[in-house]
Design a protein around this motif. Sequence first.
Motif, PDB file in Angstrom:
ATOM      1  N   VAL A  75       0.851  -1.187   0.000  1.00  0.00           N
ATOM      2  CA  VAL A  75       0.000   0.000   0.000  1.00  0.00           C
ATOM      3  C   VAL A  75       0.886   1.236   0.000  1.00  0.00           C
ATOM      4  O   VAL A  75       2.024   1.195   0.470  1.00  0.00           O
ATOM      5  N   ILE A  76       0.365   2.319  -0.545  1.00  0.00           N
ATOM      6  CA  ILE A  76       1.093   3.586  -0.567  1.00  0.00           C
ATOM      7  C   ILE A  76       0.384   4.547   0.374  1.00  0.00           C
ATOM      8  O   ILE A  76      -0.799   4.834   0.199  1.00  0.00           O
ATOM      9  N   LEU A  77       1.101   4.998   1.399  1.00  0.00           N
ATOM     10  CA  LEU A  77       0.533   5.880   2.412  1.00  0.00           C
ATOM     11  C   LEU A  77       1.449   7.090   2.618  1.00  0.00           C
ATOM     12  O   LEU A  77       2.648   7.009   2.397  1.00  0.00           O
ATOM     13  N   GLU A  78       0.851   8.178   3.078  1.00  0.00           N
ATOM     14  CA  GLU A  78       1.605   9.409   3.316  1.00  0.00           C
ATOM     15  C   GLU A  78       2.050   9.471   4.772  1.00  0.00           C
ATOM     16  O   GLU A  78       1.296   9.120   5.680  1.00  0.00           O
ATOM     17  N   VAL A  79       3.290   9.931   4.996  1.00  0.00           N
ATOM     18  CA  VAL A  79       3.816  10.091   6.347  1.00  0.00           C
ATOM     19  C   VAL A  79       3.234  11.375   6.932  1.00  0.00           C
ATOM     20  O   VAL A  79       3.377  12.448   6.361  1.00  0.00           O
TER      21      VAL A  79
ATOM     22  N   GLU B 166       9.840   1.370   0.025  1.00  0.00           N
ATOM     23  CA  GLU B 166      10.525   2.428  -0.719  1.00  0.00           C
ATOM     24  C   GLU B 166       9.751   3.738  -0.626  1.00  0.00           C
ATOM     25  O   GLU B 166       8.577   3.752  -0.270  1.00  0.00           O
ATOM     26  N   ARG B 167      10.439   4.830  -0.983  1.00  0.00           N
ATOM     27  CA  ARG B 167       9.784   6.132  -1.054  1.00  0.00           C
ATOM     28  C   ARG B 167       9.248   6.296  -2.457  1.00  0.00           C
ATOM     29  O   ARG B 167       9.897   5.953  -3.438  1.00  0.00           O
ATOM     30  N   ILE B 168       8.041   6.854  -2.587  1.00  0.00           N
ATOM     31  CA  ILE B 168       7.414   7.079  -3.890  1.00  0.00           C
ATOM     32  C   ILE B 168       7.726   8.498  -4.340  1.00  0.00           C
ATOM     33  O   ILE B 168       7.468   9.459  -3.610  1.00  0.00           O
ATOM     34  N   LYS B 169       8.301   8.601  -5.515  1.00  0.00           N
ATOM     35  CA  LYS B 169       8.630   9.930  -6.056  1.00  0.00           C
ATOM     36  C   LYS B 169       7.434  10.466  -6.802  1.00  0.00           C
ATOM     37  O   LYS B 169       6.802   9.767  -7.567  1.00  0.00           O
TER      38      LYS B 169
ATOM     39  N   ASP C  85       6.038  12.852   2.771  1.00  0.00           N
ATOM     40  CA  ASP C  85       6.503  11.873   1.784  1.00  0.00           C
ATOM     41  C   ASP C  85       5.504  10.730   1.682  1.00  0.00           C
ATOM     42  O   ASP C  85       4.883  10.340   2.671  1.00  0.00           O
ATOM     43  N   LYS C  86       5.354  10.183   0.486  1.00  0.00           N
ATOM     44  CA  LYS C  86       4.533   8.988   0.290  1.00  0.00           C
ATOM     45  C   LYS C  86       5.486   7.800   0.269  1.00  0.00           C
ATOM     46  O   LYS C  86       6.508   7.838  -0.411  1.00  0.00           O
ATOM     47  N   ILE C  87       5.123   6.744   1.038  1.00  0.00           N
ATOM     48  CA  ILE C  87       5.980   5.568   1.095  1.00  0.00           C
ATOM     49  C   ILE C  87       5.187   4.319   0.752  1.00  0.00           C
ATOM     50  O   ILE C  87       3.978   4.260   0.943  1.00  0.00           O
ATOM     51  N   LYS C  88       5.898   3.324   0.211  1.00  0.00           N
ATOM     52  CA  LYS C  88       5.298   2.037  -0.127  1.00  0.00           C
ATOM     53  C   LYS C  88       5.574   1.093   1.044  1.00  0.00           C
ATOM     54  O   LYS C  88       6.713   0.980   1.501  1.00  0.00           O
ATOM     55  N   ILE C  89       4.507   0.431   1.541  1.00  0.00           N
ATOM     56  CA  ILE C  89       4.620  -0.436   2.715  1.00  0.00           C
ATOM     57  C   ILE C  89       4.202  -1.852   2.351  1.00  0.00           C
ATOM     58  O   ILE C  89       3.163  -2.064   1.728  1.00  0.00           O
ATOM     59  N   ASP C  90       5.023  -2.836   2.739  1.00  0.00           N
ATOM     60  CA  ASP C  90       4.704  -4.248   2.574  1.00  0.00           C
ATOM     61  C   ASP C  90       3.675  -4.614   3.639  1.00  0.00           C
ATOM     62  O   ASP C  90       3.962  -4.549   4.840  1.00  0.00           O
ATOM     63  N   THR C  91       2.452  -4.993   3.233  1.00  0.00           N
ATOM     64  CA  THR C  91       1.381  -5.243   4.204  1.00  0.00           C
ATOM     65  C   THR C  91       1.581  -6.535   4.987  1.00  0.00           C
ATOM     66  O   THR C  91       1.089  -6.653   6.102  1.00  0.00           O
TER      67      THR C  91
END
Length: 188
Positions: free
Chosen positions: A130-134, A184-187, A171-177
């Motif tokens: 999932v992609i979530l914002e910090v 990783e960080r999403i650019k 920053d938006k980051i990709k998280i392994d559920t």
Amino acid sequence: MATTSDIKKGLCIKYNSDIFKVIEFLHVKPGKGPAFVRTKLKSVTSGKVIDNTFSAGHKIEDVRVETHKFQYLYAEGEDFHFMNTDDYNQITLQKSVLDAPDLMKEGEVVTILINTEDSLPLSVEMPSHVILEVTHTEPGVKGNTATNATKPATVETGARINVPLFINEGDKIKIDTEKSAYTERIKE
């Protein structure tokens, strides 16, 4: 009836008068003695996880399931509300049935396994990432670490994840559920 050779991740089985979902398994063939399958089973009714070992060839009673796509709508205390994306029917599930409820964002599409015998939902499968914002993290201080240093960060769903020092608020980051871990960080 299935046997231990049919065991795979996500399989739902009847065991000790309850329904369990296989979350981990390992086929072991020792040099001496019979082969066996070591499993980690999660109860779909209580959420309790148990370890169990089946001898090779042991008969297991599998549960026939259907998968349906549902959209996560909102949480209300311990209840999580979902809507079927095909017929717009809504269901409510307890938090204990979910694998990673703190990583679920409103609008997220998940797969729900439904028992074909009684049409009751068994478990919820999240997407692999999932992609979530910090939303909150302390600033990382450059130069005070060796390698692979991390700091805690809170994401938009309220979950706390350890992230590398270069991650900042917004920053938006990709998280392994599966592991609830930073990938990783999403650019933008």
